[in-house]
Structures are given as C-alpha cells and as structure tokens.
Scaffold this motif. Structure first.
Motif, PDB file in Angstrom:
ATOM      1  N   LEU A   1       0.815  -1.213   0.000  1.00 45.77           N
ATOM      2  CA  LEU A   1       0.000   0.000   0.000  1.00 45.77           C
ATOM      3  C   LEU A   1       0.848   1.262   0.000  1.00 45.77           C
ATOM      4  O   LEU A   1       0.314   2.367  -0.113  1.00 45.77           O
ATOM      5  N   GLN A   2       2.168   1.096   0.157  1.00 41.94           N
ATOM      6  CA  GLN A   2       3.055   2.248   0.085  1.00 41.94           C
ATOM      7  C   GLN A   2       3.165   2.718  -1.368  1.00 41.94           C
ATOM      8  O   GLN A   2       2.873   1.962  -2.300  1.00 41.94           O
ATOM      9  N   PRO A   3       3.569   3.966  -1.589  1.00 42.92           N
ATOM     10  CA  PRO A   3       3.631   4.489  -2.971  1.00 42.92           C
ATOM     11  C   PRO A   3       4.488   3.618  -3.889  1.00 42.92           C
ATOM     12  O   PRO A   3       5.579   3.187  -3.518  1.00 42.92           O
ATOM     13  N   ARG A   4       3.962   3.326  -5.070  1.00 44.11           N
ATOM     14  CA  ARG A   4       4.634   2.626  -6.170  1.00 44.11           C
ATOM     15  C   ARG A   4       4.935   1.166  -5.851  1.00 44.11           C
ATOM     16  O   ARG A   4       5.713   0.518  -6.551  1.00 44.11           O
ATOM     17  N   ARG A   5       4.310   0.592  -4.829  1.00 50.57           N
ATOM     18  CA  ARG A   5       4.642  -0.779  -4.448  1.00 50.57           C
ATOM     19  C   ARG A   5       3.488  -1.749  -4.687  1.00 50.57           C
ATOM     20  O   ARG A   5       3.429  -2.825  -4.089  1.00 50.57           O
ATOM     21  N   ALA A   6       2.592  -1.419  -5.588  1.00 46.82           N
ATOM     22  CA  ALA A   6       1.420  -2.265  -5.835  1.00 46.82           C
ATOM     23  C   ALA A   6       1.775  -3.607  -6.440  1.00 46.82           C
ATOM     24  O   ALA A   6       0.934  -4.514  -6.465  1.00 46.82           O
ATOM     25  N   GLN A   7       3.003  -3.762  -6.936  1.00 45.08           N
ATOM     26  CA  GLN A   7       3.415  -5.071  -7.440  1.00 45.08           C
ATOM     27  C   GLN A   7       3.341  -6.133  -6.339  1.00 45.08           C
ATOM     28  O   GLN A   7       3.148  -7.319  -6.624  1.00 45.08           O
ATOM     29  N   ILE A   8       3.478  -5.709  -5.088  1.00 45.91           N
ATOM     30  CA  ILE A   8       3.316  -6.643  -3.961  1.00 45.91           C
ATOM     31  C   ILE A   8       1.875  -7.145  -3.904  1.00 45.91           C
ATOM     32  O   ILE A   8       1.630  -8.333  -3.631  1.00 45.91           O
ATOM     33  N   LEU A   9       0.922  -6.284  -4.169  1.00 47.21           N
ATOM     34  CA  LEU A   9      -0.482  -6.702  -4.169  1.00 47.21           C
ATOM     35  C   LEU A   9      -0.744  -7.678  -5.315  1.00 47.21           C
ATOM     36  O   LEU A   9      -1.540  -8.614  -5.173  1.00 47.21           O
ATOM     37  N   ASP A  10      -0.064  -7.466  -6.450  1.00 49.38           N
ATOM     38  CA  ASP A  10      -0.167  -8.435  -7.551  1.00 49.38           C
ATOM     39  C   ASP A  10       0.330  -9.805  -7.100  1.00 49.38           C
ATOM     40  O   ASP A  10      -0.233 -10.844  -7.485  1.00 49.38           O
ATOM     41  N   LEU A  11       1.390  -9.821  -6.305  1.00 49.52           N
ATOM     42  CA  LEU A  11       1.920 -11.086  -5.798  1.00 49.52           C
ATOM     43  C   LEU A  11       0.904 -11.769  -4.887  1.00 49.52           C
ATOM     44  O   LEU A  11       0.756 -13.000  -4.921  1.00 49.52           O
ATOM     45  N   MET A  12       0.191 -11.003  -4.084  1.00 46.96           N
ATOM     46  CA  MET A  12      -0.845 -11.596  -3.226  1.00 46.96           C
ATOM     47  C   MET A  12      -1.941 -12.250  -4.082  1.00 46.96           C
ATOM     48  O   MET A  12      -2.424 -13.343  -3.759  1.00 46.96           O
ATOM     49  N   ASP A  13      -2.309 -11.581  -5.169  1.00 51.14           N
ATOM     50  CA  ASP A  13      -3.300 -12.175  -6.082  1.00 51.14           C
ATOM     51  C   ASP A  13      -2.764 -13.478  -6.675  1.00 51.14           C
ATOM     52  O   ASP A  13      -3.521 -14.445  -6.862  1.00 51.14           O
ATOM     53  N   TRP A  14      -1.464 -13.496  -6.991  1.00 57.55           N
ATOM     54  CA  TRP A  14      -0.845 -14.704  -7.548  1.00 57.55           C
ATOM     55  C   TRP A  14      -0.955 -15.854  -6.556  1.00 57.55           C
ATOM     56  O   TRP A  14      -1.290 -16.983  -6.935  1.00 57.55           O
ATOM     57  N   TYR A  15      -0.684 -15.597  -5.278  1.00 57.70           N
ATOM     58  CA  TYR A  15      -0.791 -16.663  -4.280  1.00 57.70           C
ATOM     59  C   TYR A  15      -2.220 -17.204  -4.193  1.00 57.70           C
ATOM     60  O   TYR A  15      -2.432 -18.418  -4.078  1.00 57.70           O
ATOM     61  N   GLU A  16      -3.194 -16.325  -4.261  1.00 58.49           N
ATOM     62  CA  GLU A  16      -4.577 -16.797  -4.198  1.00 58.49           C
ATOM     63  C   GLU A  16      -4.901 -17.667  -5.415  1.00 58.49           C
ATOM     64  O   GLU A  16      -5.605 -18.684  -5.286  1.00 58.49           O
ATOM     65  N   ARG A  17      -4.379 -17.296  -6.590  1.00 55.72           N
ATOM     66  CA  ARG A  17      -4.598 -18.136  -7.775  1.00 55.72           C
ATOM     67  C   ARG A  17      -3.908 -19.489  -7.615  1.00 55.72           C
ATOM     68  O   ARG A  17      -4.451 -20.532  -8.012  1.00 55.72           O
ATOM     69  N   GLN A  18      -2.711 -19.486  -7.035  1.00 56.87           N
ATOM     70  CA  GLN A  18      -2.003 -20.749  -6.827  1.00 56.87           C
ATOM     71  C   GLN A  18      -2.744 -21.641  -5.838  1.00 56.87           C
ATOM     72  O   GLN A  18      -2.818 -22.867  -6.019  1.00 56.87           O
ATOM     73  N   PHE A  19      -3.282 -21.046  -4.799  1.00 55.66           N
ATOM     74  CA  PHE A  19      -4.050 -21.838  -3.820  1.00 55.66           C
ATOM     75  C   PHE A  19      -5.254 -22.488  -4.495  1.00 55.66           C
ATOM     76  O   PHE A  19      -5.565 -23.662  -4.247  1.00 55.66           O
ATOM     77  N   ALA A  20      -5.926 -21.741  -5.353  1.00 57.02           N
ATOM     78  CA  ALA A  20      -7.076 -22.301  -6.055  1.00 57.02           C
ATOM     79  C   ALA A  20      -6.645 -23.438  -6.977  1.00 57.02           C
ATOM     80  O   ALA A  20      -7.310 -24.488  -7.059  1.00 57.02           O
ATOM     81  N   ARG A  21      -5.528 -23.264  -7.663  1.00 53.19           N
ATOM     82  CA  ARG A  21      -5.030 -24.296  -8.572  1.00 53.19           C
ATOM     83  C   ARG A  21      -4.606 -25.555  -7.823  1.00 53.19           C
ATOM     84  O   ARG A  21      -4.834 -26.675  -8.299  1.00 53.19           O
ATOM     85  N   LEU A  22      -4.017 -25.377  -6.654  1.00 53.83           N
ATOM     86  CA  LEU A  22      -3.436 -26.495  -5.907  1.00 53.83           C
ATOM     87  C   LEU A  22      -4.396 -27.114  -4.894  1.00 53.83           C
ATOM     88  O   LEU A  22      -4.060 -28.110  -4.250  1.00 53.83           O
ATOM     89  N   GLY A  23      -5.569 -26.523  -4.733  1.00 51.29           N
ATOM     90  CA  GLY A  23      -6.540 -27.065  -3.784  1.00 51.29           C
ATOM     91  C   GLY A  23      -6.240 -26.749  -2.340  1.00 51.29           C
ATOM     92  O   GLY A  23      -6.697 -27.464  -1.426  1.00 51.29           O
TER      93      GLY A  23
END
Length: 657
Positions: A428-450
């Motif tokens: 949430l700090q300035p210019r660091r939204a790529q970290i939030l993209d990584l959180m979305d990636w983990y949620e997609r991986q959890f869904a893929r892996l059960g």
C-alpha cells in the motif's frame, strides 16, 4: 496465440532462438574460488528449462585490472574452460543458446578485489569508489585487446556459442567512446574513428579467432542524467560504425551508468520499459545487428508490446526470470497468469550482489539454491500429509504453496480478512502495488493447488491441538514493540511519554488506524522501506513529515537496492525534513525532544503525532509443541526480520515435510 510476436523464433548467425526472450548478462556472484560450479550451473539450467531462448552468462573479466566482484570468474586462465563445459552443455541440451559476457570496467574498478590499478583511457576517477585510475600506454591498450580476444577463445572452448562485449554503463569501451572520459591525442582519442578504434579492433580479433559461426553481441547503455554522456544520436553513430562491419550480430541496450547508477537495475521507484525510446531510434540506424531492449521489462505483456511495436527485436528479462525461471515456458503454454511477477524490490538480487554475496530473490528463495532444492520443480512427497499453516504472511503463504506443490493436503488460517500480513501493508506504500499483484498470484495458486484458505480465522492453542493435521506450521508473524524501545538508548526500556498517546506504529498508519494530525515525526531505526515507505505515504497525503533516524542518512538499508536516492528526492520534494544521527529522548504528547547522537544536544520539535519504526517482537502465544504434532516456527514468528527470510523459511520447511 496471445504473445505471438514475443514467441516467434529469430536467427543470430547460425543459431535459431526459439523465442525473443533473453536471460541477459548480470553478476550472479556464484563462483567457487573463481570457478563456476553447481550453484551457477543449476541457476542457468533452471532458466533454460524454463524456456529462455538465449542466456548470456555472468561477465568474466578480460584482465587482472578489471576485476570488480569477489564472485567473478578467474581471468586470463584456461582453468575455467572444463568447468564451464559442465554448465554450457546441459543448457544447450535444454534448448537455449548460451553466450558469455566479457567485461572490463575501466576507471571504475575495485582495488579491494583486484589489488591492481584501474586501467582507463585517460586516467579519470572511479565512480565505484574513491580511487583514481591509470592512463594506459599504447602497449597496455594492445595488452587489453589481446586479453579480450583470449577471453573469447576460452569462452568458445568452454562451450559458449558466442560472447557479448561489454560497452555499457561507462565501462572501459564506453570510456573510450565518450569525449568527456577520453582526452587522448593519439590514435585512440579525438575523432569518432579514433575513439571507436579500440572496440572495433577488439571485435575484429574475436571474429578472426572464433570464426564466422560465433555470435558476437555488443552491450551498450543510454543515460540522459548528465550532458557529458553520449546523446542518443551520438550513440547511434557509434554503434552504426560497428554494425557496418557485419561482425556484430545484436546490440543489447541497458539504462543508466556508473554516473546514474540507480538506472542500471531500476527498482520500483523507476518507470518500466526504460530503453524503448532509444532502441526504436537505434533500430532505424542499424542494417545488420538485431536490437535487444532491457531495463524495466518485467512481464510478457510488456515484452510483447515492445516486439509488436517494432521498438526492439528481442527483450532481456533478467529479474523477471530470476523471480520466475519458467516465465518463458509458462508464456509459451498460455499460462501467463501463473507467472510469479518480479516486484522490482532489488533486495536479494542487487541487494546481495552489492554486498558481494551470491544473488537470490526475495519472493523466489530457490534462486542460487536450484542445485540443492530442485529449482521451481517440486518433487512429490513420499507420504502426502495433512498440513495446517497458521498465518498467511510471506512465510505462511510460501509454506502452504510449496507444501501443496509437493502433494500435501494444506489448510491455511489467517486472522485478518486478507492474506499477506505486514507485507500486504508494504504494497500500500507508494509505487509498491506489485506486492499486491503477488498476493493475487498466491490466491490463484491456492485455487489451482486445492489449498483451503480460511480468512478471519484466529486459532487458539486448543483449536490447533484439536486440528486433525499432523504437521503444524506456525507463521503468526510479529507485532510492533509497545514500549518504543530504541537500540541506541538501551538504558531506556520504555520511551518516556509513550502513554500520552498519539504514538503509532507504521502498521497502524498503513492500515489507516492512526488518526494523524498535520505534523508527524517518524522515528526510523530500521532505515528500510518499513519506515521510508510509510513516511512517503504520509507525505503524499499532505502531512508535514519529519524523519528522525540514528543513521547517517535516511534510507541507509535501502541503499543496497540503489533506490535510496530516489526515495530521498521524492521525500524532499514533498517537503519532508530529515534529522540524521538523532534519537527520540522523550515524547510530550504534542512534540518530541530529539537528541543529537554526536553532540548530545537536545531540542524540542512540535508535532501532533509520533510514528515509532523500531524492531518488532515475535507473536507466538503457543506452547513449544502440540502433543503428537510435528511443529515448525517460521518467519517473524521465529524472529522478526525482512520478508526475504520469511519466504525462504516457508519454502525450506515445505521441502522438509
């Protein structure tokens, strides 16, 4: 095909690259007593297996006067040849073309490592340290020409299919090209023909000695930071002279220089696709050589846009393929959403290299450990187990994902309504939204892996003990120190005046729980993004921010990532004030007494609020173990540290189950 142009083949000399994705040259610092070994071999092979079309291996110094890092490979010796053959052959078998970069840094050497004078065209100062350099004689110039040609011959004997000649970042060759750093009045200076004589002869000798089927690349860089550097037009003219010989097969274009260092490996503070304006100009000036764009290209989408728009022929994605070595293969298979995106933090790649360690990656802890851990290819567990992970910060997320990749049945509980813990707050700090993209990636991986993810779920000790899982991973993180203890005031166990209120943690600020007035003092003891990024966020909200730090400059720990200068400039432009080598002697509810650590003098600064960025305390309210359960503690739960070590421990514990 979604990335049709990026995935199309391209020819260089007698080699056909399977796509346009290059894993470009960079210093991995993985040598063992100057020789390549299993660590470096596993690192490169993983990217070849991951689909990279061409790999340009770590630069080798051409000469004893050009050694720059502890991890460089031995110069001027055939001893490296058989060791490199063990690395190049598997990479070629995996379908990648492999080259080696050859370099000499000229004036900008490191005497601590070379114990040699730095050789340069005109004896100018180093921008790497405080040393000067030696103005080469004609005989020494000839010695360096021979050394580069010999290095290329060794590369060929070591199994490399070509070399990349390093002329970027105001290196030795760039120092010859640039009138500011070349004031010679002999045949090596003055006119453009003279200033390019060294590099043209060097490339001619490599072509002569290594043959017509040997790829020769040229690495250059473009920077607009100082008017003394070559302009875009000047650099095009220089490169076109080399292109006209027909010896150069491609030109890779980086950004920045030793005078503009933060641009070389741009952190999230910089923009993306930094070289494309120049690569477009360069492509129009060349007739033979292909053009590669690098610097700030993270994603297949960025890369496809560059190729499709004609801004370059190839793209060098280095940190993106450090973060996910299978970036190219996932793109080829239509699985771009599965790519773990680089967050441009520079913490464990350039951050470790800057301290002369072998590189790794904050979000991919297998980097540099591929030969031990199997890279990003997981071996199924012999016995699948039920695994309970408590806490979904970086440690818990990676433990859950990696355990599921190995076939375990994983359930992860998080007390908060979202995954990520304090790392999400950093996003949430300035210019660091790529970290939030990584959180979305983990949620997609959890869904893929059960993986079963349970949010808003706080487990107490009895609930953990009663859970059917026989493996428990505690990743409950850490909490801010409630006492405001400062390391450099060790006689004060508690900040005087802390009970008067309006004293906050960075986490409370980023969660918007702090009700801040207009003037805020931020005490930054860690001197990293936890404090610097929070100060930046408050300043962007219009707060008057005073940063007090015991360090000699704001962002000292950020300096290892080359982003500290950008952060200080932004803070200064937003009106933030810096008080270095100071601590907080007392809080008064409406201001603070700050103490100069050099003189002991004190002064009172009026402020509505105080943010204390000090070392956190582990949050671990549980018994040492639970009856009948194998229990592991990882991340901040074990000891509060930077996020990289949490990701590392998450992967490591999953591999042990």
């Amino acid at each position: 095909m979604t990335h049709a142009r990026l995935l199309s083949p391209i020819s260089l000399r007698c080699q056909t690259l399977r796509n346009r994705i290059v894993f470009g040259a960079h210093t991995a610092n993985m040598s063992d007593m100057g020789l390549p070994g299993p660590r470096f071999g596993g690192y490169l092979l993983e990217r070849a297996l991951g689909g990279a079309a061409m790999i340009v291996a770590e630069p080798v110094p051409a000469h004893r006067t050009g050694v720059l890092t502890r991890g460089n490979y031995l110069h001027e010796t055939d001893a490296i040849i058989p060791h490199f053959r063990k690395i190049t052959e598997p990479v070629k078998e995996a379908g990648a073309v492999i080259l080696q970069q050859i370099y000499h840094v000229g004036a900008h050497g490191d005497s601590d490592l070379s114990f040699q004078p730095h050789w340069s065209p005109s004896g100018g100062p180093s921008y790497h340290d405080s040393d000067g350099s030696h103005r080469m004689t004609e005989a020494e110039i000839e010695e360096l020409l021979d050394a580069h040609a010999a290095a290329a011959r060794r590369a060929k004997e070591g199994g490399f299919q070509g070399v990349e000649v390093w002329a970027a970042y105001h290196s030795l060759i760039d120092q010859f090209w640039t009138p500011w750093s070349n004031d010679r009045d002999d045949r090596w200076g003055g006119s453009l023909e003279n200033r390019t004589r060294f590099s043209r002869l060097l490339i001619e000798r490599i072509r002569r000695d290594c043959g017509e089927d040997f790829i020769i690349g040229l690495a250059v860089s473009h920077s607009t930071a100082y008017p003394v550097m070559l302009s875009g037009d000047d650099l095009c003219e220089v490169v076109a002279l080399h292109d006209a010989t027909g010896h150069v097969d491609y030109v890779t274009v980086g950004y920045g220089s030793y005078l503009d260092f933060e641009g070389i490996i741009p952190a999230f503070t910089e923009g993306e696709k930094l070289t494309t304006p120049f690569t477009r100009q360069l492509k129009a000036a060349l007739r033979h050589a292909k053009v590669t764009s690098e610097a700030g290209i993270r994603t297949p989408e960025n890369a496809e846009t560059i190729i499709a728009s004609g801004e370059a022929d190839m793209v060098s994605i280095v940190r993106g393929q450090i973060a996910d070595p299978h970036l190219a293969r996932k793109t080829m298979e239509g699985r771009a959403d599965d790519i773990r995106g680089c967050i441009s933090c520079n913490q464990m790649c350039w951050g470790r290299r800057s301290r002369d360690y072998w590189i790794s990656c904050l979000i991919n802890p297998s980097v540099g450990r591929e030969w031990e851990w199997g890279g990003d290819r997981f071996t199924p567990a012999a016995t699948p187990r039920d695994v309970l992970v408590v806490g979904a910060g970086p440690a818990g997320l990676e433990a859950a994902r990696a355990a599921a990749e190995r076939g375990h049945r994983v359930e992860i509980h998080e007390a908060a309504p979202q995954i990520g813990g304090q790392f999400r707050l950093a996003g949430l700090q300035p210019r660091r939204a790529q970290i939030l993209d990584l959180m979305d990636w983990y949620e997609r991986q959890f869904a893929r892996l059960g993986v079963t993810l349970r949010l808003n779920s706080f487990l107490d000790a009895d609930e953990i003990a009663a859970h059917p899982a026989d493996r428990v991973i505690l990743a409950t993180g850490s909490l801010p120190d409630p006492n405001g203890f400062q390391r450099w005031l060790p006689h004060l166990p508690r900040l005087p005046g802390i009970d008067l209120g309006h004293v906050w943690s960075p986490e409370e600020v980023m969660r918007r729980e702090a009700r801040l007035g207009q003037t805020v003092i931020l005490y930054d003891e860690g001197s990293n993004w936890r404090g610097v990024g929070t100060a930046w966020a408050m300043a962007e909200q219009g707060k008057e921010v005073v940063i007090v730090t015991p360090e000699p400059f704001v962002g000292r720990e950020v300096a290892r990532t080359s982003a500290d200068g950008a952060a200080r400039r932004k803070l200064a432009r937003l009106g933030a004030r810096f008080m270095t080598e100071h601590c907080i002697a007392a809080w008064h509810g409406n201001g603070a007494t700050v103490r100069n650590l050099l003189t002991g003098e004190e002064q009172v600064i009026e402020a509505s609020d105080l943010v204390m960025t000090t070392t956190n305390r582990s949050f671990d309210p549980f018994p040492e173990t639970f009856a009948g359960k194998n229990t592991h503690r990882i991340g901040d739960c074990a000891a509060p540290r930077l996020a990289a070590y949490a990701f590392h421990e998450g992967r490591k514990v999953a591999l042990s189950i």
